[in-house]
Design a protein around this motif. Structure first.
Motif, PDB file in Angstrom:
ATOM      1  N   ILE A   5       0.858  -1.179   0.000  1.00 32.15           N
ATOM      2  CA  ILE A   5       0.000   0.000   0.000  1.00 32.15           C
ATOM      3  C   ILE A   5       0.896   1.231   0.000  1.00 32.15           C
ATOM      4  O   ILE A   5       1.717   1.409   0.901  1.00 32.15           O
ATOM      5  N   VAL A   6       0.739   2.060  -1.017  1.00 29.06           N
ATOM      6  CA  VAL A   6       1.505   3.297  -1.131  1.00 29.06           C
ATOM      7  C   VAL A   6       0.779   4.442  -0.434  1.00 29.06           C
ATOM      8  O   VAL A   6       1.399   5.348   0.117  1.00 29.06           O
ATOM      9  N   SER A   7      -0.551   4.388  -0.477  1.00 28.92           N
ATOM     10  CA  SER A   7      -1.359   5.405   0.187  1.00 28.92           C
ATOM     11  C   SER A   7      -2.779   4.891   0.332  1.00 28.92           C
ATOM     12  O   SER A   7      -3.153   3.856  -0.247  1.00 28.92           O
ATOM     13  N   TYR A   8      -3.572   5.631   1.089  1.00 30.71           N
ATOM     14  CA  TYR A   8      -4.968   5.259   1.289  1.00 30.71           C
ATOM     15  C   TYR A   8      -5.779   6.510   1.597  1.00 30.71           C
ATOM     16  O   TYR A   8      -5.256   7.524   2.066  1.00 30.71           O
ATOM     17  N   ALA A  52     -20.145   6.816  -7.091  1.00 33.53           N
ATOM     18  CA  ALA A  52     -19.115   7.481  -7.892  1.00 33.53           C
ATOM     19  C   ALA A  52     -18.505   8.657  -7.146  1.00 33.53           C
ATOM     20  O   ALA A  52     -17.276   8.807  -7.101  1.00 33.53           O
ATOM     21  N   THR A  53     -19.335   9.515  -6.549  1.00 35.81           N
ATOM     22  CA  THR A  53     -18.795  10.685  -5.842  1.00 35.81           C
ATOM     23  C   THR A  53     -18.008  10.260  -4.608  1.00 35.81           C
ATOM     24  O   THR A  53     -16.981  10.858  -4.285  1.00 35.81           O
ATOM     25  N   ILE A  54     -18.484   9.220  -3.934  1.00 35.34           N
ATOM     26  CA  ILE A  54     -17.776   8.710  -2.755  1.00 35.34           C
ATOM     27  C   ILE A  54     -16.428   8.125  -3.156  1.00 35.34           C
ATOM     28  O   ILE A  54     -15.397   8.369  -2.505  1.00 35.34           O
ATOM     29  N   ALA A  55     -16.410   7.352  -4.244  1.00 31.77           N
ATOM     30  CA  ALA A  55     -15.157   6.770  -4.738  1.00 31.77           C
ATOM     31  C   ALA A  55     -14.173   7.856  -5.138  1.00 31.77           C
ATOM     32  O   ALA A  55     -12.966   7.760  -4.869  1.00 31.77           O
ATOM     33  N   VAL A  56     -14.678   8.905  -5.781  1.00 34.16           N
ATOM     34  CA  VAL A  56     -13.815  10.019  -6.184  1.00 34.16           C
ATOM     35  C   VAL A  56     -13.186  10.684  -4.964  1.00 34.16           C
ATOM     36  O   VAL A  56     -11.965  10.948  -4.949  1.00 34.16           O
ATOM     37  N   GLU A  57     -13.975  10.976  -3.949  1.00 35.03           N
ATOM     38  CA  GLU A  57     -13.442  11.642  -2.755  1.00 35.03           C
ATOM     39  C   GLU A  57     -12.391  10.783  -2.064  1.00 35.03           C
ATOM     40  O   GLU A  57     -11.341  11.285  -1.633  1.00 35.03           O
ATOM     41  N   ALA A  58     -12.661   9.478  -1.937  1.00 39.71           N
ATOM     42  CA  ALA A  58     -11.693   8.584  -1.307  1.00 39.71           C
ATOM     43  C   ALA A  58     -10.395   8.538  -2.103  1.00 39.71           C
ATOM     44  O   ALA A  58      -9.290   8.588  -1.545  1.00 39.71           O
ATOM     45  N   ALA A  59     -10.506   8.455  -3.444  1.00 43.49           N
ATOM     46  CA  ALA A  59      -9.317   8.405  -4.297  1.00 43.49           C
ATOM     47  C   ALA A  59      -8.539   9.717  -4.240  1.00 43.49           C
ATOM     48  O   ALA A  59      -7.300   9.721  -4.225  1.00 43.49           O
ATOM     49  N   ARG A  60      -9.243  10.840  -4.208  1.00 38.35           N
ATOM     50  CA  ARG A  60      -8.561  12.132  -4.105  1.00 38.35           C
ATOM     51  C   ARG A  60      -7.775  12.235  -2.802  1.00 38.35           C
ATOM     52  O   ARG A  60      -6.646  12.740  -2.788  1.00 38.35           O
ATOM     53  N   TYR A  61      -8.359  11.755  -1.717  1.00 35.16           N
ATOM     54  CA  TYR A  61      -7.642  11.777  -0.440  1.00 35.16           C
ATOM     55  C   TYR A  61      -6.424  10.863  -0.478  1.00 35.16           C
ATOM     56  O   TYR A  61      -5.382  11.180   0.111  1.00 35.16           O
ATOM     57  N   ALA A  62      -6.533   9.730  -1.166  1.00 39.81           N
ATOM     58  CA  ALA A  62      -5.395   8.815  -1.268  1.00 39.81           C
ATOM     59  C   ALA A  62      -4.251   9.461  -2.047  1.00 39.81           C
ATOM     60  O   ALA A  62      -3.074   9.354  -1.660  1.00 39.81           O
ATOM     61  N   PHE A 162      -7.249   2.484  -1.939  1.00 38.22           N
ATOM     62  CA  PHE A 162      -5.862   2.120  -1.664  1.00 38.22           C
ATOM     63  C   PHE A 162      -5.063   2.276  -2.954  1.00 38.22           C
ATOM     64  O   PHE A 162      -5.495   1.805  -4.015  1.00 38.22           O
ATOM     65  N   ILE A 163      -3.926   2.930  -2.861  1.00 42.35           N
ATOM     66  CA  ILE A 163      -2.999   2.984  -3.994  1.00 42.35           C
ATOM     67  C   ILE A 163      -1.979   1.869  -3.794  1.00 42.35           C
ATOM     68  O   ILE A 163      -1.303   1.815  -2.763  1.00 42.35           O
ATOM     69  N   ILE A 164      -1.911   0.975  -4.757  1.00 41.04           N
ATOM     70  CA  ILE A 164      -1.051  -0.208  -4.668  1.00 41.04           C
ATOM     71  C   ILE A 164       0.142  -0.033  -5.615  1.00 41.04           C
ATOM     72  O   ILE A 164      -0.020   0.372  -6.773  1.00 41.04           O
ATOM     73  N   GLY A 165       1.341  -0.322  -5.109  1.00 35.57           N
ATOM     74  CA  GLY A 165       2.545  -0.196  -5.921  1.00 35.57           C
ATOM     75  C   GLY A 165       3.518  -1.321  -5.661  1.00 35.57           C
ATOM     76  O   GLY A 165       3.240  -2.242  -4.874  1.00 35.57           O
TER      77      GLY A 165
END
Length: 349
Positions: A5-8, A52-62, A162-165
Protein backbone atom coordinates in the motif's frame (compact mmCIF):
# COMPACT_ATOMS: atom_id res chain seq x y z
CA UNK A 1 8.48 -8.48 -6.92
CA UNK A 2 6.72 -7.26 -3.79
CA UNK A 3 3.49 -5.28 -3.55
CA UNK A 4 2.31 -2.83 -0.93
CA UNK A 5 0.00 0.00 0.00
CA UNK A 6 1.50 3.30 -1.13
CA UNK A 7 -1.36 5.40 0.19
CA UNK A 8 -4.97 5.26 1.29
CA UNK A 9 -7.94 7.56 1.59
CA UNK A 10 -11.45 7.27 2.99
CA UNK A 11 -14.68 9.19 2.68
CA UNK A 12 -17.85 9.10 4.81
CA UNK A 13 -20.89 11.37 4.35
CA UNK A 14 -21.66 13.61 7.34
CA UNK A 15 -25.33 12.66 7.62
CA UNK A 16 -26.34 9.97 10.12
CA UNK A 17 -29.48 8.28 11.33
CA UNK A 18 -29.72 6.59 14.72
CA UNK A 19 -31.00 3.05 15.15
CA UNK A 20 -33.66 4.41 17.53
CA UNK A 21 -35.14 6.55 14.77
CA UNK A 22 -35.48 3.64 12.34
CA UNK A 23 -36.91 1.43 15.10
CA UNK A 24 -39.45 4.14 16.01
CA UNK A 25 -40.91 4.04 12.51
CA UNK A 26 -41.15 0.26 12.29
CA UNK A 27 -42.12 -0.40 15.92
CA UNK A 28 -39.01 -2.42 16.74
CA UNK A 29 -37.14 -2.62 20.05
CA UNK A 30 -34.18 -0.26 19.59
CA UNK A 31 -32.31 -1.47 22.67
CA UNK A 32 -32.52 -5.07 21.55
CA UNK A 33 -31.35 -4.12 18.06
CA UNK A 34 -28.39 -2.13 19.33
CA UNK A 35 -27.39 -4.93 21.65
CA UNK A 36 -27.73 -7.60 18.96
CA UNK A 37 -26.21 -5.71 16.07
CA UNK A 38 -23.66 -3.63 17.99
CA UNK A 39 -24.58 -0.78 15.61
CA UNK A 40 -25.88 2.50 17.02
CA UNK A 41 -26.09 4.76 13.98
CA UNK A 42 -25.22 4.69 10.30
CA UNK A 43 -24.09 7.10 7.59
CA UNK A 44 -26.54 8.50 5.05
CA UNK A 45 -25.55 9.96 1.65
CA UNK A 46 -26.46 13.52 0.76
CA UNK A 47 -28.80 14.14 -2.20
CA UNK A 48 -25.86 14.60 -4.56
CA UNK A 49 -23.77 11.67 -3.29
CA UNK A 50 -23.55 8.22 -4.81
CA UNK A 51 -20.95 5.49 -5.21
CA UNK A 52 -19.11 7.48 -7.89
CA UNK A 53 -18.79 10.68 -5.84
CA UNK A 54 -17.78 8.71 -2.75
CA UNK A 55 -15.16 6.77 -4.74
CA UNK A 56 -13.82 10.02 -6.18
CA UNK A 57 -13.44 11.64 -2.75
CA UNK A 58 -11.69 8.58 -1.31
CA UNK A 59 -9.32 8.41 -4.30
CA UNK A 60 -8.56 12.13 -4.10
CA UNK A 61 -7.64 11.78 -0.44
CA UNK A 62 -5.39 8.81 -1.27
CA UNK A 63 -3.56 10.83 -3.94
CA UNK A 64 -3.34 13.86 -1.63
CA UNK A 65 -2.03 11.81 1.29
CA UNK A 66 0.88 10.40 -0.71
CA UNK A 67 1.53 13.38 -2.98
CA UNK A 68 2.10 11.05 -5.94
CA UNK A 69 1.75 12.15 -9.54
CA UNK A 70 -1.58 10.63 -10.60
CA UNK A 71 -0.20 10.12 -14.10
CA UNK A 72 1.73 7.17 -12.67
CA UNK A 73 -1.57 5.34 -12.07
CA UNK A 74 -2.08 2.63 -14.69
CA UNK A 75 -5.23 1.00 -13.33
CA UNK A 76 -8.38 2.09 -11.51
CA UNK A 77 -10.78 -0.56 -10.23
CA UNK A 78 -13.90 0.28 -8.21
CA UNK A 79 -15.66 -2.47 -6.30
CA UNK A 80 -19.29 -1.83 -5.41
CA UNK A 81 -22.77 -3.32 -5.47
CA UNK A 82 -24.38 0.09 -6.00
CA UNK A 83 -22.66 1.47 -9.10
CA UNK A 84 -24.80 4.39 -10.33
CA UNK A 85 -24.87 3.01 -13.88
CA UNK A 86 -25.72 -0.50 -14.99
CA UNK A 87 -23.75 0.22 -18.18
CA UNK A 88 -21.09 2.91 -17.66
CA UNK A 89 -18.03 2.37 -15.48
CA UNK A 90 -17.56 4.20 -12.22
CA UNK A 91 -13.81 3.73 -12.51
CA UNK A 92 -13.40 5.96 -15.56
CA UNK A 93 -15.12 8.77 -13.64
CA UNK A 94 -12.65 8.30 -10.78
CA UNK A 95 -9.65 8.20 -13.12
CA UNK A 96 -10.71 11.45 -14.78
CA UNK A 97 -11.44 13.16 -11.45
CA UNK A 98 -8.01 12.41 -10.00
CA UNK A 99 -6.33 13.34 -13.31
CA UNK A 100 -5.00 9.84 -13.93
CA UNK A 101 -6.35 9.57 -17.46
CA UNK A 102 -5.57 8.05 -19.81
CA UNK A 103 -5.11 4.88 -17.76
CA UNK A 104 -4.00 1.54 -19.15
CA UNK A 105 -6.96 -0.28 -17.65
CA UNK A 106 -10.11 0.58 -15.70
CA UNK A 107 -13.09 -1.56 -14.75
CA UNK A 108 -15.83 -1.96 -12.18
CA UNK A 109 -15.86 -4.98 -9.87
CA UNK A 110 -18.79 -6.74 -8.23
CA UNK A 111 -18.60 -9.38 -5.52
CA UNK A 112 -20.96 -8.10 -2.87
CA UNK A 113 -18.93 -6.72 0.04
CA UNK A 114 -15.50 -7.98 -1.05
CA UNK A 115 -15.36 -6.35 -4.49
CA UNK A 116 -12.92 -3.76 -3.15
CA UNK A 117 -10.46 -6.32 -1.82
CA UNK A 118 -10.72 -8.24 -5.11
CA UNK A 119 -9.61 -4.98 -6.74
CA UNK A 120 -6.61 -4.86 -4.37
CA UNK A 121 -5.58 -8.35 -5.44
CA UNK A 122 -5.89 -7.43 -9.11
CA UNK A 123 -3.74 -4.33 -8.63
CA UNK A 124 -1.19 -6.47 -6.79
CA UNK A 125 -0.88 -8.76 -9.77
CA UNK A 126 -0.52 -5.88 -12.22
CA UNK A 127 2.19 -4.05 -10.27
CA UNK A 128 4.08 -7.26 -9.52
CA UNK A 129 4.04 -8.23 -13.19
CA UNK A 130 5.40 -4.83 -14.18
CA UNK A 131 2.38 -4.03 -16.36
CA UNK A 132 1.65 -0.86 -14.38
CA UNK A 133 3.46 1.42 -11.95
CA UNK A 134 0.58 2.11 -9.56
CA UNK A 135 -3.03 0.96 -9.29
CA UNK A 136 -5.98 2.38 -7.37
CA UNK A 137 -8.31 -0.16 -5.75
CA UNK A 138 -11.56 1.23 -4.34
CA UNK A 139 -14.37 -0.22 -2.27
CA UNK A 140 -17.37 2.12 -2.14
CA UNK A 141 -21.09 1.75 -1.68
CA UNK A 142 -24.35 3.51 -1.02
CA UNK A 143 -25.68 0.34 0.53
CA UNK A 144 -29.24 -0.73 -0.14
CA UNK A 145 -31.81 -2.03 2.32
CA UNK A 146 -35.55 -2.32 1.72
CA UNK A 147 -37.81 -0.27 4.02
CA UNK A 148 -38.56 -2.32 7.11
CA UNK A 149 -35.95 -4.97 6.30
CA UNK A 150 -33.27 -5.88 8.84
CA UNK A 151 -30.63 -4.49 6.46
CA UNK A 152 -32.08 -1.01 6.86
CA UNK A 153 -30.55 -0.75 10.33
CA UNK A 154 -27.00 -1.19 9.03
CA UNK A 155 -26.83 -0.41 5.27
CA UNK A 156 -24.62 2.70 5.13
CA UNK A 157 -22.59 4.87 2.74
CA UNK A 158 -18.83 5.30 2.46
CA UNK A 159 -15.73 4.29 0.60
CA UNK A 160 -11.98 3.68 0.75
CA UNK A 161 -9.24 3.85 -1.88
CA UNK A 162 -5.86 2.12 -1.66
CA UNK A 163 -3.00 2.98 -3.99
CA UNK A 164 -1.05 -0.21 -4.67
CA UNK A 165 2.55 -0.20 -5.92
CA UNK A 166 5.71 -2.29 -6.15
CA UNK A 167 8.43 0.15 -5.01
CA UNK A 168 9.30 -0.76 -1.43
CA UNK A 169 10.62 2.74 -0.67
CA UNK A 170 7.05 4.04 -1.18
CA UNK A 171 5.18 1.46 0.92
CA UNK A 172 3.27 2.52 4.02
CA UNK A 173 2.44 -1.17 4.44
CA UNK A 174 3.92 -4.23 2.76
CA UNK A 175 1.31 -6.74 1.57
CA UNK A 176 3.04 -9.86 2.85
CA UNK A 177 0.57 -12.20 1.19
CA UNK A 178 -3.08 -12.83 0.40
CA UNK A 179 -5.34 -15.89 0.30
CA UNK A 180 -8.93 -16.35 -0.86
CA UNK A 181 -11.64 -18.94 -0.29
CA UNK A 182 -14.67 -18.94 -2.59
CA UNK A 183 -17.79 -21.11 -3.11
CA UNK A 184 -21.21 -20.75 -4.74
CA UNK A 185 -23.18 -19.95 -1.58
CA UNK A 186 -26.18 -17.74 -2.50
CA UNK A 187 -26.82 -16.09 0.86
CA UNK A 188 -27.50 -12.61 -0.59
CA UNK A 189 -28.55 -11.42 -4.06
CA UNK A 190 -30.22 -8.73 -6.14
CA UNK A 191 -31.58 -9.44 -9.60
CA UNK A 192 -31.34 -6.94 -12.48
CA UNK A 193 -33.94 -4.20 -12.14
CA UNK A 194 -34.73 -4.89 -8.50
CA UNK A 195 -34.14 -1.88 -6.21
CA UNK A 196 -33.23 -3.82 -3.07
CA UNK A 197 -31.28 -6.99 -2.33
CA UNK A 198 -32.75 -10.10 -0.76
CA UNK A 199 -31.00 -12.31 1.74
CA UNK A 200 -31.24 -15.69 3.35
CA UNK A 201 -31.57 -14.32 6.88
CA UNK A 202 -29.63 -16.51 9.28
CA UNK A 203 -28.29 -18.47 6.30
CA UNK A 204 -25.89 -15.59 5.68
CA UNK A 205 -24.20 -16.30 9.02
CA UNK A 206 -22.74 -19.80 9.40
CA UNK A 207 -22.56 -21.09 5.78
CA UNK A 208 -21.89 -17.61 4.43
CA UNK A 209 -19.87 -15.21 6.58
CA UNK A 210 -18.24 -17.46 9.17
CA UNK A 211 -17.34 -20.34 6.86
CA UNK A 212 -15.64 -18.11 4.30
CA UNK A 213 -13.97 -15.71 6.73
CA UNK A 214 -12.50 -18.49 8.86
CA UNK A 215 -11.39 -20.61 5.88
CA UNK A 216 -9.68 -17.64 4.20
CA UNK A 217 -8.05 -16.51 7.45
CA UNK A 218 -6.82 -19.96 8.41
CA UNK A 219 -5.65 -20.57 4.85
CA UNK A 220 -3.49 -17.45 4.84
CA UNK A 221 -1.98 -18.12 8.26
CA UNK A 222 -1.16 -21.68 7.22
CA UNK A 223 0.33 -20.44 3.94
CA UNK A 224 2.74 -17.96 5.54
CA UNK A 225 3.22 -19.69 8.89
CA UNK A 226 1.70 -17.08 11.20
CA UNK A 227 -0.71 -17.18 14.11
CA UNK A 228 -3.02 -14.57 15.72
CA UNK A 229 -0.47 -13.51 18.33
CA UNK A 230 1.95 -12.53 15.55
CA UNK A 231 -0.30 -9.56 14.73
CA UNK A 232 -0.86 -6.26 16.49
CA UNK A 233 -4.21 -5.64 14.82
CA UNK A 234 -6.95 -7.58 13.06
CA UNK A 235 -9.83 -6.46 10.84
CA UNK A 236 -12.78 -8.50 9.61
CA UNK A 237 -15.70 -7.59 7.37
CA UNK A 238 -18.20 -5.59 9.41
CA UNK A 239 -21.85 -6.20 8.43
CA UNK A 240 -22.52 -5.41 12.10
CA UNK A 241 -20.45 -5.36 15.27
CA UNK A 242 -21.33 -8.88 16.35
CA UNK A 243 -20.03 -10.89 13.37
CA UNK A 244 -16.42 -9.58 13.28
CA UNK A 245 -16.19 -9.87 17.06
CA UNK A 246 -17.27 -13.50 16.92
CA UNK A 247 -15.01 -14.28 13.94
CA UNK A 248 -12.04 -12.84 15.83
CA UNK A 249 -12.85 -15.00 18.84
CA UNK A 250 -13.21 -18.16 16.72
CA UNK A 251 -9.83 -17.53 15.10
CA UNK A 252 -8.04 -16.64 18.34
CA UNK A 253 -7.73 -12.86 17.96
CA UNK A 254 -8.45 -10.61 20.94
CA UNK A 255 -10.87 -7.71 21.41
CA UNK A 256 -7.86 -5.41 21.75
CA UNK A 257 -6.58 -6.44 18.30
CA UNK A 258 -9.87 -5.66 16.52
CA UNK A 259 -10.95 -2.57 18.50
CA UNK A 260 -9.07 0.10 16.45
CA UNK A 261 -10.58 -1.05 13.16
CA UNK A 262 -14.10 -1.80 14.42
CA UNK A 263 -15.82 1.31 13.05
CA UNK A 264 -19.24 -0.22 12.26
CA UNK A 265 -20.98 0.87 15.51
CA UNK A 266 -20.81 4.56 14.47
CA UNK A 267 -20.79 4.05 10.71
CA UNK A 268 -22.87 1.05 9.70
CA UNK A 269 -22.01 -1.42 6.95
CA UNK A 270 -20.45 0.29 3.93
CA UNK A 271 -20.53 -3.02 2.03
CA UNK A 272 -17.55 -2.99 -0.38
CA UNK A 273 -15.89 -0.35 1.78
CA UNK A 274 -16.45 -2.20 5.06
CA UNK A 275 -13.27 -4.22 5.62
CA UNK A 276 -11.18 -1.61 3.80
CA UNK A 277 -12.55 1.09 6.13
CA UNK A 278 -11.41 -0.98 9.09
CA UNK A 279 -7.94 -1.34 7.56
CA UNK A 280 -7.78 2.42 6.94
CA UNK A 281 -8.84 3.17 10.54
CA UNK A 282 -6.12 0.79 11.75
CA UNK A 283 -3.46 2.39 9.54
CA UNK A 284 -4.50 5.72 11.08
CA UNK A 285 -3.18 4.40 14.42
CA UNK A 286 -0.57 1.78 13.59
CA UNK A 287 3.13 2.28 14.24
CA UNK A 288 6.07 1.25 12.05
CA UNK A 289 6.73 -2.46 12.50
CA UNK A 290 3.13 -3.31 13.41
CA UNK A 291 1.42 -6.15 11.57
CA UNK A 292 -2.22 -6.13 10.51
CA UNK A 293 -4.32 -9.17 9.62
CA UNK A 294 -7.50 -8.55 7.60
CA UNK A 295 -10.23 -10.68 6.05
CA UNK A 296 -13.02 -9.36 3.85
CA UNK A 297 -16.23 -11.23 3.07
CA UNK A 298 -18.55 -11.02 0.10
CA UNK A 299 -21.85 -12.83 -0.14
CA UNK A 300 -22.18 -15.26 -2.98
CA UNK A 301 -19.69 -16.14 -1.33
CA UNK A 302 -16.01 -15.60 -0.66
CA UNK A 303 -13.36 -14.37 1.74
CA UNK A 304 -10.12 -12.47 0.97
CA UNK A 305 -7.44 -12.52 3.68
CA UNK A 306 -4.38 -10.25 3.81
CA UNK A 307 -1.29 -9.87 5.95
CA UNK A 308 0.23 -6.36 6.17
CA UNK A 309 3.45 -5.06 7.74
CA UNK A 310 3.46 -1.31 8.47
CA UNK A 311 6.58 0.67 7.51
CA UNK A 312 8.22 3.93 8.64
CA UNK A 313 6.57 5.72 5.70
CA UNK A 314 3.23 5.73 7.52
CA UNK A 315 4.44 8.52 9.82
CA UNK A 316 5.21 10.75 6.82
CA UNK A 317 1.82 10.62 5.12
CA UNK A 318 -0.76 9.72 7.79
CA UNK A 319 -1.84 13.27 8.66
CA UNK A 320 -1.96 14.61 5.09
CA UNK A 321 -5.61 13.59 4.62
CA UNK A 322 -8.54 13.07 7.03
CA UNK A 323 -8.45 10.00 9.25
CA UNK A 324 -11.48 7.73 9.53
CA UNK A 325 -12.20 9.05 13.03
CA UNK A 326 -12.07 12.63 11.74
CA UNK A 327 -14.54 11.70 9.01
CA UNK A 328 -16.87 10.22 11.61
CA UNK A 329 -16.76 13.34 13.78
CA UNK A 330 -19.38 16.13 13.78
CA UNK A 331 -22.28 14.15 12.28
CA UNK A 332 -25.55 15.73 11.16
CA UNK A 333 -28.45 13.61 12.40
CA UNK A 334 -31.62 13.23 10.32
CA UNK A 335 -35.09 11.83 10.97
CA UNK A 336 -36.51 8.88 9.04
CA UNK A 337 -38.41 11.01 6.53
CA UNK A 338 -35.26 12.96 5.62
CA UNK A 339 -33.26 9.73 5.47
CA UNK A 340 -35.85 8.16 3.14
CA UNK A 341 -35.71 11.24 0.92
CA UNK A 342 -31.90 11.18 0.82
CA UNK A 343 -31.90 7.48 -0.07
CA UNK A 344 -34.51 7.84 -2.81
CA UNK A 345 -37.03 5.68 -0.96
CA UNK A 346 -39.59 8.43 -1.54
CA UNK A 347 -40.10 9.17 -5.21
CA UNK A 348 -42.36 11.48 -7.15
CA UNK A 349 -45.14 9.72 -9.06
Amino acid sequence: MSAGIVSYGAYVPRYRIKVEEIARVWGDDANSLKSGLMVYEKSVPDFDEDTATIAVEAARYAVKRSGINAQRVGAVYTGSESHPYAVKPTSTIVAEAVEATPVLTAADFEFACKAGTAAIQTCMGLVQSGMIDLGIAIGADVAQGAPGDALEYTAAAGGVAFIIGSKESEFVAVIEDTYSFTTDTPDFWRREGMPYPEHGGRFTGEPGYFKHVTHAAKGLMAKIGTKPEDYDYAVFHQPNGKFPSRAASILGFTKEQIRPGLVVPKLGNTYSGSCMMGIAATLDQAKPGDRIFATAFGSGAGGDAFSFAVTDKIEEIRNKAPTVMELLADPIYVDYATYAKHKGKIRLA
